[in-house]
Design an enzyme around this catalytic site. Structure first.
Site, PDB file in Angstrom:
ATOM      1  CG  ASP A  67      -0.227  -0.115   2.627  1.00  0.00           C
ATOM      2  OD1 ASP A  67       0.871   0.122   2.531  1.00  0.00           O
ATOM      3  OD2 ASP A  67      -0.839  -0.240   3.698  1.00  0.00           O
ATOM      4  CG  ASN A 136      -9.080   1.013  11.465  1.00  0.00           C
ATOM      5  OD1 ASN A 136      -8.133  -0.055  11.041  1.00  0.00           O
ATOM      6  ND2 ASN A 136      -9.200   1.919  10.579  1.00  0.00           N
ATOM      7  CG  HIS A 138      -6.056  -0.799   8.712  1.00  0.00           C
ATOM      8  ND1 HIS A 138      -6.031   0.977   8.660  1.00  0.00           N
ATOM      9  CD2 HIS A 138      -5.051  -0.949   8.822  1.00  0.00           C
ATOM     10  CE1 HIS A 138      -4.742   1.171   8.739  1.00  0.00           C
ATOM     11  NE2 HIS A 138      -4.333   0.191   9.200  1.00  0.00           N
ATOM     12  CD  GLU A 143      -8.597   2.538   6.721  1.00  0.00           C
ATOM     13  OE1 GLU A 143      -8.723   1.665   7.518  1.00  0.00           O
ATOM     14  OE2 GLU A 143      -8.263   3.741   6.528  1.00  0.00           O
TER      15      GLU A 143
END
Length: 241
Positions: A67, A136, A138, A143
């Site tokens: 990423d 979170n 991810h 996401e």
């Protein structure tokens, strides 16, 4: 999903490095996808030491990026590539032709996604993928809410990722989005290692290991991967035990 619970971060790093080295020894021409970020740094340090001692050889491997922050390239302070070149590629003498990354500074990020997808389609699947997990849940920049069928894509960032992501930069940066491999490419990887350390990751690790499989916590999909090992320290496993 297999789980290895280690005493501390150093043990997590040792186990991760040993597993990567063993994989490369068994398949010297592996296509590897290694996450940037703070958690893998210990493993990369150990792999550098192993390479100096001729205990691992990456000279026939190829590396595809996981990423990148939108608008950034390998020379951008705090970018995923800048970290990987500094902590892994340059110290190990990885040649430019071995490295395939998103150019997130491109004016056409969709074209970059198609380029990376085409490369993996022609040369993959990815043999070994090393992932961290966000607070979170991810994976990469996949996401909460991500389509589990996704391949490389341009993504908006959650408020959590924008806030936590500031730790990678010397000065506050406006993070407008990112590009990332998709969940389909994670799941198609032959082997996945996921590393986590610290109490701040404990809730996400618990959900990944024991919660329902839901795109509200993307890492939960790894419960369905055929060969995935989570390597976590006791702090990160605290809420999962």
């Amino acid at each position: 999903m297999n789980v290895e619970i280690k005493q501390n971060y150093e043990e997590v790093s040792q186990e991760t490095a040993q597993r990567i080295a063993a994989y490369v020894a068994a398949k010297p021409d592996s296509l590897l996808c290694l996450a940037a970020g703070n958690t893998p740094l210990g493993a990369y340090r150990i792999l550098r030491e192993m390479a100096q001692e001729k205990k691992v050889d990456f000279s026939r491997c190829t590396f595809v990026g996981l990423d990148e922050w939108a608008g950034m390239d390998r020379h951008s302070d705090g970018s995923a590539q800048e970290m990987m070149y500094r902590d892994f590629f340059d110290p190990l003498g990885i040649r430019p032709e071995q490295i395939v990354y998103f150019d997130a500074a491109s004016d056409d990020l969709e074209a970059e996604c198609r380029r990376i997808d085409a490369y993996i389609e022609a040369n993959g699947p990815i043999d070994l993928m090393l992932l961290g997990i966000g607070v979170n849940g991810h994976l990469g920049l996949n996401e909460p809410g991500v389509d589990f069928a996704s391949r490389s894509h341009v993504t908006a960032l959650s408020e959590t990722t924008v806030t936590v992501g500031q730790k990678y930069f010397k000065e506050s940066r406006e993070l407008t989005g990112g590009v990332t491999l998709g969940i389909a490419q994670v799941m198609e990887s032959r082997t996945v290692l996921l590393v986590a350390s610290g109490e701040n990751k404990a809730a996400a690790v618990r959900g990944m290991l024991h919660g329902e499989v839901t795109n509200a916590l993307p890492a939960s999909i790894l419960q369905r991967h055929a060969d995935c090992t989570a390597i976590v320290d006791k702090a990160a496993a605290g809420a999962a035990e």
